[in-house]
Design a protein around this motif. Structure first.
Motif, PDB file in Angstrom:
ATOM      1  N   ASP A 194       0.818  -1.211   0.000  1.00  0.00           N
ATOM      2  CA  ASP A 194       0.000   0.000   0.000  1.00  0.00           C
ATOM      3  C   ASP A 194       0.855   1.265   0.000  1.00  0.00           C
ATOM      4  OD1 ASP A 194      -2.380  -1.379  -0.166  1.00  0.00           O
ATOM      5  OD2 ASP A 194      -2.781  -1.332   1.990  1.00  0.00           O
ATOM      6  N   GLU A 225      -8.698  -0.710  -3.019  1.00  0.00           N
ATOM      7  CA  GLU A 225      -8.634   0.546  -3.768  1.00  0.00           C
ATOM      8  C   GLU A 225      -9.025   1.797  -2.974  1.00  0.00           C
ATOM      9  OE1 GLU A 225     -12.900  -0.835  -4.253  1.00  0.00           O
ATOM     10  OE2 GLU A 225     -10.927  -1.770  -4.140  1.00  0.00           O
ATOM     11  N   VAL A 276      -0.867  -4.087  -3.417  1.00  0.00           N
ATOM     12  CA  VAL A 276      -2.029  -3.286  -3.035  1.00  0.00           C
ATOM     13  C   VAL A 276      -3.059  -4.193  -2.366  1.00  0.00           C
ATOM     14  CG1 VAL A 276      -3.904  -1.828  -3.894  1.00  0.00           C
ATOM     15  CG2 VAL A 276      -1.625  -1.655  -4.919  1.00  0.00           C
ATOM     16  N   VAL A 297       0.086   5.410  -5.181  1.00  0.00           N
ATOM     17  CA  VAL A 297       0.467   4.264  -6.028  1.00  0.00           C
ATOM     18  C   VAL A 297       0.901   4.703  -7.429  1.00  0.00           C
ATOM     19  CG1 VAL A 297      -0.407   2.197  -7.222  1.00  0.00           C
ATOM     20  CG2 VAL A 297      -0.869   2.508  -4.781  1.00  0.00           C
ATOM     21  N   ILE A 355      -4.130   3.735  -1.537  1.00  0.00           N
ATOM     22  CA  ILE A 355      -3.568   3.834  -2.907  1.00  0.00           C
ATOM     23  C   ILE A 355      -3.197   5.255  -3.339  1.00  0.00           C
ATOM     24  CG2 ILE A 355      -4.805   1.759  -3.667  1.00  0.00           C
ATOM     25  CD1 ILE A 355      -6.589   3.788  -5.345  1.00  0.00           C
TER      26      ILE A 355
END
Length: 267
Positions: free
Chosen positions: A32, A62, A59, A70, A67
């Protein structure tokens, strides 16, 4: 001779952003990236590490607090990103363009080997597309990450039992949440089977799953509005003492921070 076990740091844990770092002699892995790239770089420097050396980013689901950074990290550092199919689809409009060569599948319920460490994914109960967390295994040692779940099923408990270390959710105190300022619908969501573990839930999970190998329990994903660090710690400690478990003798309980990395620790 290569070093046995592995090292880890909980870079950030809380409702505002989450990231976990793990390294072996062969691989450096993030799980993450729920903070800005700049903040994550700062957290890594706190443990004398650099994002430029990270090999892969896994991950869990979502939600933004997992995230947020990311896409930035993928583009800036060319990181390989791993998530399951449903999470990729759910993230797609949220993280910008990522080169197809950096997009990898890590399906739920599978074990993947990264260099010299095995990582097992397992599904949790949370209001995301297909949320999954991880158990890291090397040289007979293991560490479990488990936050963002409304409850812990017998299946999950079986997967995570008797790890050397845990990052376990202690998101809220039920009374603080119930009497707090959140709208009723949001309170219902957090308290539901697809919400978050309370302090009591986290303690009950540890009573069910810790074993004679367990040495470290980290309390994670505390809500800024609906919890107090001291209360979460006291609830876990008292519950485990009442269950006649060796708190501060066989294992220790540690707090985490939403904006300060925990010391790099060997397991």
């Amino acid at each position: 001779m290569t070093e046995s076990g592995f090292k880890f740091s909980i870079l950030a844990s809380g409702s505002s952003g989450n990231s976990f770092y793990l390294e072996t002699s062969k691989k450096k892995i993030l799980v993450d990236a729920g903070l800005s790239g700049k903040k994550l770089a700062q957290l890594m420097s706190e443990i004398d590490r650099s994002l430029a050396d990270v090999d892969a980013l896994l991950v869990t689901h979502e939600h933004k607090d997992h995230i947020h950074g990311v896409g930035v990290l993928a583009r800036k550092y060319g990181l390989d990103i791993y998530a399951n199919e449903e999470t990729w689809q759910a993230m797609d409009g949220m993280i910008g363009q990522i080169d197809s060569s950096q997009r990898h599948l890590f399906e739920m319920g599978k074990v993947k080997t990264f260099g010299d460490i095995d990582i097992e994914s397992f599904g949790v109960s949370h209001d995301a597309a297909a949320p999954q967390f991880y158990r890291f295994m090397k040289d007979g040692k293991s560490f479990v990450m488990l936050t963002d779940t409304g409850y812990v099923s017998d299946r999950m408990a079986g997967i995570i039992e008797n790890a050397d270390g845990y990052l376990i959710e202690a998101n809220h105190d039920i009374e603080i949440l119930r009497s707090g300022i959140y709208p009723w619908r949001l309170k219902q969501r957090i308290l539901s089977d697809k919400g978050h573990l309370s302090n009591d839930d986290g303690a009950e999970t540890m009573i069910r799953t810790l074993g004679n190998k367990t040495k470290k329990i980290y309390l994670g994903h505390l809500s800024k509005e609906n919890n107090v660090k001291e209360l979460a710690h006291m609830t876990m400690e008292n519950s485990l003492l009442q269950a006649d478990l060796g708190v501060n003798h066989d294992f220790k309980i540690y707090d985490t921070s939403p904006d300060q990395a925990s010391p790099l620790t060997t397991i």
